[in-house]
Design a protein around this motif. Structure first.
Motif, mmCIF file in Angstrom:
data_model
loop_
_atom_site.group_PDB
_atom_site.id
_atom_site.type_symbol
_atom_site.label_atom_id
_atom_site.label_comp_id
_atom_site.label_asym_id
_atom_site.label_seq_id
_atom_site.Cartn_x
_atom_site.Cartn_y
_atom_site.Cartn_z
ATOM 1 N N HIS A 157 0.594 -0.984 -0.080
ATOM 2 C CA HIS A 157 -0.014 0.114 0.271
ATOM 3 C C HIS A 157 1.099 1.641 -0.295
ATOM 4 C CE1 HIS A 157 0.794 -0.677 3.916
ATOM 5 N NE2 HIS A 157 1.064 0.687 4.202
ATOM 6 N N ARG A 158 0.632 2.557 -0.557
ATOM 7 C CA ARG A 158 1.567 3.748 -0.977
ATOM 8 C C ARG A 158 1.002 4.665 0.812
ATOM 9 N NH1 ARG A 158 4.037 6.185 -4.794
ATOM 10 N NH2 ARG A 158 2.599 4.304 -6.243
ATOM 11 N N VAL A 159 1.832 4.780 1.104
ATOM 12 C CA VAL A 159 1.958 6.158 2.966
ATOM 13 C C VAL A 159 2.275 7.090 1.256
ATOM 14 C CG1 VAL A 159 2.691 6.368 4.785
ATOM 15 C CG2 VAL A 159 2.447 3.719 3.572
ATOM 16 N N LEU A 160 1.910 8.212 2.221
ATOM 17 C CA LEU A 160 1.723 9.322 2.025
ATOM 18 C C LEU A 160 2.485 9.968 2.832
ATOM 19 C CD1 LEU A 160 -1.985 10.302 -0.403
ATOM 20 C CD2 LEU A 160 -0.029 9.008 -0.870
ATOM 21 N N PRO A 161 2.733 11.250 2.346
ATOM 22 C CA PRO A 161 2.987 12.310 2.865
ATOM 23 C C PRO A 161 2.044 12.861 4.112
ATOM 24 C CG PRO A 161 4.581 12.940 1.026
ATOM 25 C CD PRO A 161 3.237 11.545 1.013
ATOM 26 N N ASP A 162 2.420 13.070 5.473
ATOM 27 C CA ASP A 162 1.138 13.842 6.409
ATOM 28 C C ASP A 162 1.248 15.573 7.615
ATOM 29 O OD1 ASP A 162 2.112 11.969 7.988
ATOM 30 O OD2 ASP A 162 0.780 10.717 8.529
ATOM 31 N N ASN A 163 2.643 15.326 7.370
ATOM 32 C CA ASN A 163 3.140 16.131 7.577
ATOM 33 C C ASN A 163 3.603 15.828 9.579
ATOM 34 O OD1 ASN A 163 4.370 18.205 6.243
ATOM 35 N ND2 ASN A 163 2.100 19.208 5.830
ATOM 36 N N CYS A 164 3.440 14.969 9.410
ATOM 37 C CA CYS A 164 3.982 14.169 11.372
ATOM 38 C C CYS A 164 4.672 13.355 10.949
ATOM 39 C CB CYS A 164 2.218 13.147 11.345
ATOM 40 S SG CYS A 164 0.689 14.895 11.111
ATOM 41 N N VAL A 165 5.228 12.731 12.291
ATOM 42 C CA VAL A 165 6.386 12.182 13.301
ATOM 43 C C VAL A 165 5.626 11.086 13.289
ATOM 44 C CG1 VAL A 165 8.248 11.653 14.159
ATOM 45 C CG2 VAL A 165 8.283 14.136 13.014
ATOM 46 N N ASP A 166 5.529 9.311 13.417
ATOM 47 C CA ASP A 166 4.793 8.112 14.533
ATOM 48 C C ASP A 166 6.472 7.743 15.025
ATOM 49 O OD1 ASP A 166 2.252 7.292 12.027
ATOM 50 O OD2 ASP A 166 3.096 9.547 12.175
ATOM 51 N N ILE A 167 5.529 6.999 15.893
ATOM 52 C CA ILE A 167 6.778 6.064 16.365
ATOM 53 C C ILE A 167 6.012 4.790 16.708
ATOM 54 C CG2 ILE A 167 7.694 5.056 18.669
ATOM 55 C CD1 ILE A 167 7.760 7.987 19.534
ATOM 56 N N LEU A 168 6.093 3.687 15.571
ATOM 57 C CA LEU A 168 5.624 2.428 15.544
ATOM 58 C C LEU A 168 6.332 1.194 15.955
ATOM 59 C CD1 LEU A 168 5.167 4.142 13.424
ATOM 60 C CD2 LEU A 168 4.681 2.365 11.909
ATOM 61 N N TRP A 169 5.530 0.673 16.968
ATOM 62 C CA TRP A 169 5.954 -0.504 17.223
ATOM 63 C C TRP A 169 5.619 -1.850 16.881
ATOM 64 C CZ3 TRP A 169 4.984 3.557 20.113
ATOM 65 C CH2 TRP A 169 6.205 4.104 21.077
ATOM 66 N N GLN A 170 5.872 -2.612 16.548
ATOM 67 C CA GLN A 170 5.474 -4.103 15.715
ATOM 68 C C GLN A 170 5.690 -5.423 16.688
ATOM 69 O OE1 GLN A 170 6.841 -3.026 11.714
ATOM 70 N NE2 GLN A 170 4.777 -2.553 11.210
ATOM 71 N N ASP A 171 4.336 -5.870 17.053
ATOM 72 C CA ASP A 171 4.494 -7.456 17.241
ATOM 73 C C ASP A 171 6.063 -7.981 17.227
ATOM 74 O OD1 ASP A 171 4.235 -8.387 14.706
ATOM 75 O OD2 ASP A 171 2.445 -8.745 15.832
ATOM 76 N N GLY A 172 6.329 -9.128 17.896
ATOM 77 C CA GLY A 172 7.807 -9.105 18.144
ATOM 78 C C GLY A 172 8.125 -9.324 19.257
#
Length: 250
Positions: free
Chosen positions: A31-46
């Protein structure tokens, strides 16, 4: 793909846009992720440490070979630096493991808490909010100059010229640009362009067959060719072939 946003804890509302959860089925579908002028922190399982995803200057394609569950926080523009303690221009179009920014001990402790429990996703997102609240207590309030600049650009949906913005704030364009890159991650000009693009993208989602010249003017573009150029740069496609997407993972 499942994706859901939740409003943040009230004490974080000035800094955090939302906390969110996603589940991707795997299989390599992109899927295509677009620029949104935000910063994220992600945690993914594992039980792996999380990672920060900086401001994006163009879209990216994300594919998951295996099923993956994500818990994350999305910061408001200019606010992520309060929690990451690094100039945000260093993260632009990059991702950085959170253990390098927070320290291994804190990063591992949070990752273990997130993935060693069978609690509902909203309860686990609360653990992220608690860590952010702890870190917010140790930080100042950011740059008032940059916050005023962001408010002006957002209010104009990116139509305000950077020269006029600098004059309005009574600073040089160079000083504004340097502060903006440190605290936001992009230049004011690029931030404004993404504001215009996002406004046009939202309009296309609501009305997928518009008058293109009229849409360009309504979204602050000089003409239709500038609109087309931004869609090709930020979405990887011409506007008439554009499909709106969220930013659920990176």
């Amino acid at each position: 793909m499942f994706y859901r946003e939740y409003p943040p804890h009230p004490a974080l509302a000035a800094h955090v846009d939302c906390v969110w959860a996603a589940r991707a089925p795997g299989g390599g579908a992109a899927h295509r992720v677009l620029p949104d002028n935000c910063v994220d922190i992600l945690w993914q399982d594992g039980a792996q440490p999380g990672f920060a995803v900086g401001m994006m200057s163009s879209s990216i394609l994300v594919a998951s070979e295996q099923p993956v569950q994500t818990l994350a926080v999305r910061f408001k523009p200019g606010k992520a630096g309060l929690f990451l303690a690094t100039p945000l221009n260093l993260l632009t179009d990059q991702r950085a493991d959170i253990d390098l920014l927070w320290g291994r001990s804190d990063a591992d402790r949070l990752a273990d808490a997130l993935w060693s429990s069978e609690a509902p996703e909203r309860a686990r997102l609360t653990l992220i909010e608690q860590e952010l609240l702890r870190r917010l207590c140790d930080n100042a309030g950011g740059s008032p100059l940059v916050q005023r600049a962001l408010q002006a650009l957002d209010h104009s949906a990116g139509a305000l010229r950077v020269e006029d913005l600098a004059a309005q704030l009574r600073v040089s364009r160079q000083h504004l640009a340097a502060q903006f890159r440190d605290h936001v991650g992009l230049s004011p000009k690029l931030y404004a362009r993404i504001c215009r693009f996002r406004r046009a993208a939202a309009a296309l989602k609501a009305a997928p067959a518009p008058d293109w010249a009229e849409l360009a003017l309504a979204c602050g573009y000089f003409d239709q060719s500038h609109l087309i150029h931004d869609f090709q740069e930020f979405a990887g496609n011409a506007p008439e072939r554009f499909h709106f997407s969220n930013r659920p993972a990176a």
